[in-house]
Design an enzyme around this catalytic site. Structure first.
Site, PDB file in Angstrom:
ATOM      1  N   GLN A 179       0.829  -1.217   0.000  1.00  0.00           N
ATOM      2  CA  GLN A 179       0.000   0.000   0.000  1.00  0.00           C
ATOM      3  C   GLN A 179       0.863   1.266   0.000  1.00  0.00           C
ATOM      4  O   GLN A 179       0.313   2.366   0.082  1.00  0.00           O
ATOM      5  CB  GLN A 179      -0.944   0.005   1.209  1.00  0.00           C
ATOM      6  CG  GLN A 179      -2.027  -1.069   1.162  1.00  0.00           C
ATOM      7  CD  GLN A 179      -3.086  -0.837   0.076  1.00  0.00           C
ATOM      8  OE1 GLN A 179      -3.137   0.232  -0.568  1.00  0.00           O
ATOM      9  NE2 GLN A 179      -3.931  -1.829  -0.136  1.00  0.00           N
ATOM     10  N   CYS A 321     -12.636  -8.049   4.979  1.00  0.00           N
ATOM     11  CA  CYS A 321     -11.409  -8.827   4.815  1.00  0.00           C
ATOM     12  C   CYS A 321     -10.661  -9.001   6.130  1.00  0.00           C
ATOM     13  O   CYS A 321      -9.530  -9.390   6.169  1.00  0.00           O
ATOM     14  CB  CYS A 321     -10.495  -8.201   3.760  1.00  0.00           C
ATOM     15  SG  CYS A 321      -9.919  -6.584   4.216  1.00  0.00           S
TER      16      CYS A 321
HETATM   17  N1  PLP Z   1      -0.659  -6.815   1.262  1.00  0.00           N
HETATM   18  C1  PLP Z   1      -1.386  -5.693   1.348  1.00  0.00           C
HETATM   19  C2  PLP Z   1      -0.977  -4.623   2.309  1.00  0.00           C
HETATM   20  C3  PLP Z   1      -2.522  -5.532   0.543  1.00  0.00           C
HETATM   21  O1  PLP Z   1      -3.237  -4.422   0.620  1.00  0.00           O
HETATM   22  C4  PLP Z   1      -2.878  -6.572  -0.359  1.00  0.00           C
HETATM   23  C5  PLP Z   1      -4.082  -6.478  -1.202  1.00  0.00           C
HETATM   24  O2  PLP Z   1      -5.128  -6.042  -0.781  1.00  0.00           O
HETATM   25  C6  PLP Z   1      -2.078  -7.726  -0.409  1.00  0.00           C
HETATM   26  C7  PLP Z   1      -0.975  -7.811   0.422  1.00  0.00           C
HETATM   27  C8  PLP Z   1      -2.391  -8.855  -1.349  1.00  0.00           C
HETATM   28  O3  PLP Z   1      -1.989  -8.502  -2.637  1.00  0.00           O
HETATM   29  P1  PLP Z   1      -2.264  -9.453  -3.916  1.00  0.00           P
HETATM   30  O4  PLP Z   1      -3.695  -9.265  -4.234  1.00  0.00           O
HETATM   31  O5  PLP Z   1      -1.364  -8.943  -4.990  1.00  0.00           O
HETATM   32  O6  PLP Z   1      -1.925 -10.834  -3.517  1.00  0.00           O
END
Ligand code: PLP
Length: 379
Positions: A179, A321
């Site tokens: 992020q 989530c």
């Molecule tokens: N880490 C963070 C801080 C995220 O915001 C996200 C996605 O929402 C992820 C990991 C997962 O990313 P990806 O969808 O590329 O696996």
């Protein structure tokens, strides 16, 4: 449509898509092949990797391509645990991580690793004293995100590094920078390993990066053919890689100017929403402007989200989530179950317009009046 969910994913940039298409068409060879087409494709991939490395001031040999941030987090954290389990089995993380990091920590806990969760203060910053006290000779890894995905709180990674390395120079530091990259400036040298993904920076979905300092060894968790990178065997996704390098370049250009513009949009929303007693703004002085989290008293976030959706406005309900029905990050900062039980994340971009923000605010006002009126009626 008013899209205000840029922290969930971003639309792929036109130039990025064009790069993807052209590479797929003209460089379809397998970079592991030794014939001319394979070599041409490999050269293109290598120059894309060099470009990414240059932008972040790292070596091209320190980049591993994965399918996204989840995969990068797995390769980094599990790989580090497997590599170092004879030295120690202690890992430190925070309560402000993405669910993918928690899932990995839970898995490792099941394998016998000890996981400690460092405290944070009321502004969402890691508690340095607590971090210091948690580090021991067996601590093999500290994993702290650069920017929290729900509240946008940004951690001072340089400071965290100083504390960790002073207590135990052998401890490896990983940061999920998903992020942060493309939103604010990042320094990979603050950490030993970092993670990010293409689809949050106007790049394609299905491509992520793991930065690993050359001094760090990881045990691979994937096995197969292909010699280009032991941590990520198989055929490299060259069109995705080349498109990603374009997305990295575009998203890291003019970053401060974009941030200032987004800050103004953020303030406009905060000013408009602060007048409601039933709306709590989950923003601390360390929140980046791209992410604005609010809590709704007495209205379910999901109901509110769908009411906005009826007006073609798209935001996230962060609680969806997080574990249970609570937003773990909002709870970690405010220690308030009511506040953490109904949260909405509005995430902004340089593509967001002032007109979109104005329309969002007026729709919010209508929806809020309607839904809070319903509550009073049924009181
Ligand atoms: N880490 C963070 C801080 C995220 O915001 C996200 C996605 O929402 C992820 C990991 C997962 O990313 P990806 O969808 O590329 O696996």
């Amino acid at each position: 449509m008013i899209y205000l969910d840029y922290s969930a994913t971003t639309p792929v940039g036109f130039e990025v898509l064009d790069t993807y298409n052209r590479t797929s068409k003209d460089f379809f060879g397998n970079p592991n092949s030794i014939h001319e087409l394979g070599v041409k494709t490999k050269n293109l991939m290598n120059s894309a990797t060099k470009q990414i490395a240059e932008i972040f001031g790292i070596q091209d040999t320190e980049i591993t391509y994965t399918s996204g941030a989840t995969a990068s987090n797995n390769i980094a954290i599990i790989g580090c645990a497997l590599q170092n389990h004879k030295k120690g089995r202690h890992i430190i993380t925070s309560r402000l991580e993405h669910p993918s990091v928690y899932a990995i920590c839970d898995y490792l806990e099941g394998l016998g690793f000890e996981i400690s969760y460092v405290k944070n203060d009321e502004e969402g910053l890691i508690d340095f004293e607590d971090l210091k006290s948690l580090i021991k000779p067996e601590t093999i890894l500290v994993s702290i995100c650069a920017v929290n995905s729900e509240t946008g709180v940004r951690q001072p990674l340089k400071m965290i590094r100083q504390i960790v390395k002073k207590e135990n120079p052998e401890t490896i530091i990983h940061s999920d920078m998903t992020q942060a990259v493309g939103k604010v400036s990042v320094n990979f040298h603050d950490v030993d390993m970092a993670t990010f993904t293409g689809h949050k920076i106007y790049g394609p979905k299905g491509i992520g990066v793991l930065y690993k300092n050359n001094s760090v060894n990881l045990t691979p968790i994937l096995y197969g053919s292909g010699k280009s990178n032991m941590l990520s065997p198989g055929t490299p996704a060259v069109p995705l890689i080349v498109a990603l390098s374009k997305a990295v370049r575009l998203s890291t250009t003019d970053i401060e100017k974009r941030e200032r513009f987004i800050e103004r949009l953020n303030m406009k929303i905060v000013d408009a929403l602060s007048k409601y007693e039933g709306v709590m703004i989950n923003k601390t002085k360390y929140s980046i402007p791209h992410i604005l989290n609010i809590s709704l008293r007495n209205i379910k976030a999901e109901t509110f989200l769908h009411a906005l959706e009826e007006n073609e406005i798209y935001v996230s309900s962060n609680t969806a989530c997080s574990s249970g029905n609570l937003s773990t990050s909002v709870y970690a900062i405010y220690d308030d179950k009511v506040r953490a039980s109904s949260t909405i994340r509005i995430s902004l971009s340089h593509l967001t317009t002032t007109d979109e923000v104005n329309r969002f605010i007026s729709t919010f006002e209508e929806v809020y009046a309607r839904l809070s009126g319903l509550i009073r009626k049924f009181d």
